[in-house]
Design an enzyme around this catalytic site. Structure first.
Site, PDB file in Angstrom:
ATOM      1  N   ARG A 176       0.710  -1.258   0.042  1.00  0.00           N
ATOM      2  CA  ARG A 176       0.141   0.094   0.296  1.00  0.00           C
ATOM      3  C   ARG A 176       0.861   1.389   0.063  1.00  0.00           C
ATOM      4  NH1 ARG A 176      -3.532  -2.970   3.756  1.00  0.00           N
ATOM      5  NH2 ARG A 176      -4.878  -4.192   2.406  1.00  0.00           N
TER       6      ARG A 176
ATOM      7  N   CYS B  79       0.259   6.152   9.672  1.00  0.00           N
ATOM      8  CA  CYS B  79      -0.389   4.897   8.674  1.00  0.00           C
ATOM      9  C   CYS B  79      -1.723   5.879   8.065  1.00  0.00           C
ATOM     10  CB  CYS B  79      -0.939   3.962   9.751  1.00  0.00           C
ATOM     11  SG  CYS B  79      -1.980   4.440  11.065  1.00  0.00           S
TER      12      CYS B  79
END
Length: 341
Positions: free
Chosen positions: A224, A285
């Site tokens: 990701r 994150c």
């Protein structure tokens, strides 16, 4: 609590051996000036299930808690514990006053040893609750290594059904004058504001792109970060903040046992990823949840507490110019399938 603080990480065996089987001596709420009655877990131990699942996965953490939990645990709702009024982020930090109310409603007192857990390695969200308690000044908090998966694997009993109200659930902050440390109110939980620098703002992250004052570490799965696999949230297409280092939260865990790596292995992993533990680092994150796994790992290594970019990628992509939303390869090894938040 005693002068010596409990460990940041406890095993399922430790938790099982420290749970008291005796029932609560009272089901009613205590008067505001009296200490809380004993809980099923003992007078000082409070166990909280801080599981959370990404919306759209079809999983409901609260319902899973009702079906199976550590006996005597209360549910730490990551959504309810967050400031949901902000423009950015799923899990923005609440005010100290709001967290005071929230924690007291879970039966937490100033004397509590809090143990948090989640469903296990596939959804490591309890580190966020661990970090929140520490950030708000309550250092007597531990994380159950391996979460409910480890508890199940050890064959320890589970509890199901609607839980009883926490022992101190009737305690509420009223006029702000009952949370001090003297007299009859000494036992009341009272959150303090996080120390300066423990939470990083968008402006500080933006300035660091050029100044490189601290190392910014992205805890999402590698795929990701590099955009080689679909993003977790359907409308989220960002890769990473420029200059950030990739260190997936899975890299601090044993992939077979689902437990945290030992201290030596953690230190080696930080070094391999290019994150010097002697230098300030900030974890990020998508919404500031799994990033706390890296903060826990650094703490276990005895490093100075890291900081969190609480807005994380959700705020960055909403506020940063397009040229500051980096795409392309990151650092590290091939990703493993996992969730992040």
């Amino acid at each position: 609590m005693s002068a010596s603080q409990p460990p940041a990480l406890v095993s399922a065996r430790w938790l099982f051996e420290n749970i008291s089987p005796s029932p609560s001596s009272s089901s009613s709420s205590p008067p505001p000036s009296s200490p809380p009655p004993p809980s099923p877990l003992g007078p000082a131990l409070v166990v909280l299930d801080a599981s959370w699942h990404v919306p759209g996965t079809g999983r409901d953490a609260r319902q899973e808690f009702v079906h199976a939990r550590v006996p005597g645990a209360a549910f730490f709702d990551l959504d309810e514990s967050s400031d949901r009024q902000g423009t950015f982020g799923l899990h923005a930090m609440p005010t100290a006053a709001a967290f005071t109310l929230f924690a007291r409603g879970l039966g937490v007192s100033a004397r509590s040893h809090v143990v948090v857990y989640d469903r296990g390695s596939s959804d490591p969200t309890a580190a966020r609750a661990w970090w929140m308690f520490r950030a708000f000044g309550h250092s007597a908090v531990s994380l159950l290594d391996g979460g409910l998966e480890a508890w199940r694997a050890a064959g320890f009993p589970l509890e199901a059904g609607l839980p009883n109200a926490p022992a101190a659930s009737g305690v509420r902050l009223t006029d702000g004058g009952d949370g001090g440390g003297d007299g009859d109110g000494a036992w009341l939980f009272h959150a303090t504001e996080p120390p300066p620098g423990q939470l990083k703002s968008f402006e500080e992250i933006r300035d660091n792109v050029s100044s490189k004052e601290f190392v910014l570490v992205d805890s999402r799965p590698e795929g990701r970060v590099t955009s080689s696999e679909p993003q977790l949230l359907p409308d989220f297409s960002s890769s990473h903040i420029p200059g950030s280092v990739s260190m997936p939260y899975s890299s601090v865990m044993d992939p077979h046992a689902g437990l945290m790596l030992g201290v030596d292995a953690l230190r080696a992993e930080f070094e391999r990823r290019g994150v010097p533990l002697g230098r300030p680092f900030v974890a990020t994150c998508i919404s500031g949840v799994t990033a706390c796994m890296l903060l826990l790992a650094a703490h276990l290594c005895g490093a100075p507490d890291g900081a969190l970019y609480d807005g994380s990628l959700l705020e960055w992509t909403a506020r940063a110019p397009a040229e500051d939303v980096a795409t392309g390869p990151g650092r590290g090894e091939a990703p493993r399938p996992e969730r992040d938040a």
